[in-house]
Design an enzyme around this catalytic site. Structure first.
Site, PDB file in Angstrom:
ATOM      1  N   ASP A  32       0.882  -1.009   0.077  1.00  0.00           N
ATOM      2  CA  ASP A  32      -0.012   0.047   0.021  1.00  0.00           C
ATOM      3  C   ASP A  32       0.815   1.599  -0.221  1.00  0.00           C
ATOM      4  O   ASP A  32       1.498   1.264   0.379  1.00  0.00           O
ATOM      5  CB  ASP A  32      -0.916  -0.087   1.201  1.00  0.00           C
ATOM      6  CG  ASP A  32      -2.134   0.767   1.331  1.00  0.00           C
ATOM      7  OD1 ASP A  32      -2.409   1.282  -0.643  1.00  0.00           O
ATOM      8  OD2 ASP A  32      -2.456   1.948   2.179  1.00  0.00           O
ATOM      9  N   ASN A  80     -10.536  -2.130  -6.313  1.00  0.00           N
ATOM     10  CA  ASN A  80      -9.733  -1.184  -6.856  1.00  0.00           C
ATOM     11  C   ASN A  80      -9.615  -1.283  -8.506  1.00  0.00           C
ATOM     12  O   ASN A  80      -9.977   0.121  -9.154  1.00  0.00           O
ATOM     13  CB  ASN A  80      -8.492  -2.015  -7.341  1.00  0.00           C
ATOM     14  CG  ASN A  80      -7.327  -1.895  -5.861  1.00  0.00           C
ATOM     15  OD1 ASN A  80      -6.915  -2.974  -5.797  1.00  0.00           O
ATOM     16  ND2 ASN A  80      -7.457  -1.371  -4.933  1.00  0.00           N
TER      17      ASN A  80
END
Length: 264
Positions: A32, A80
């Site tokens: 991340d 996503n």
């Protein structure tokens, strides 16, 4: 925060973990912070993703060198797709260049590529890059580099349950469902049974949540969160996470000799 100090090695041979203690055989990483890394440098978000893939190469080779058996990387989630179209398009092109450049090195390092997720929904060029990487490294016998690509754990669990229902109707399941049988139906079911569940889960960028990643498999994983954005997550950080793992008292709900009598 379950964090670790950002210590630097004094020399190339120094290790930031105890080489006399076992290291985790399956490490999973939520990579991340690529976009925030780029924003901090006044660069487009895609520059962060590109640098993040360069870091995948560094960490993969080092994990293999240390003797890790499986490295599972959360590359793209089923959620996503909500990101801007240009960013998603770039992320779908990234595996093409990544595998084209990195597969020869993976073959040299004896690393095998696996991919789990709903890959049928990926663009054709992405699917082809993934399939080629799997095919070209299938005979490698070293570490497994396992990408979670278009992956979501809740969807994985529902898919497994529906497949079991279908198999039960066709009399392909005749015994009571156990944890082992259920694990066979998950996307990690192709891994060695002793390696399906990560021993260590790392998340970068300062976020402290699981984000729908390996929910079944990490039931007893040790969790480490670090403030480093993924492109900045170094070999030193990786070794420190392993060192922190080695300090944990892993009891799996029971007691071991060091904890007996402490009331916990």
């Amino acid at each position: 925060m379950l964090n670790f100090l950002n210590k630097k090695k004094n020399n190339e041979n120094e290790q930031l973990f105890d080489c006399h203690k076992p290291i985790p055989q399956h490490i999973a990483i939520i990579m991340d912070g690529n976009g925030r890394w780029a924003k901090k440098r006044f660069m487009p978000r895609i520059a962060g993703h590109k640098e993040g893939m360069s870091n995948v190469k560094r960490i993969t080779k080092h994990a293999s060198k240390l003797g890790v058996k499986v490295l599972t990387l959360y590359a793209f989630s089923t959620e996503n797709w909500k990101r801007p179209n240009d960013e998603v398009d770039f992320l779908m092109r990234l595996p093409v260049d990544f595998f084209d450049e990195f597969v020869p090195e993976l073959i040299k390092e004896n690393v095998q590529v696996k991919v789990m997720g709903y890959t049928d929904y990926l663009p054709k060029h992405t699917q082809k890059a993934v399939e080629n990487a799997i095919e070209q490294t299938k005979n490698n016998t070293g570490m497994i580099l396992n990408f979670a690509l278009n992956y979501g754990s809740r969807a994985e669990i529902l898919t497994a349950v529906n497949q079991m229902i279908s198999d039960a109707k066709e009399n392909r399941i005749k015994e009571e469902i156990t944890e082992e049988i259920f694990s066979d139906y998950l996307m990690t079911g192709t891994l060695d049974p002793s390696l399906r569940d990560p021993e260590l889960l790392i998340r970068t960028s300062g976020e402290e949540r699981i984000s729908n990643f390996l929910l079944w498999q990490i039931a007893y994983s040790e969790l480490v969160f670090t403030n480093e954005f993924w492109p900045d997550f170094s070999i030193e950080n990786f070794e420190q996470a392993i060192g922190l793992f080695q300090t944990r008292n892993r009891r799996f709900g029971g007691l071991n000799e060091t904890s007996k009598g402490d009331g916990n």
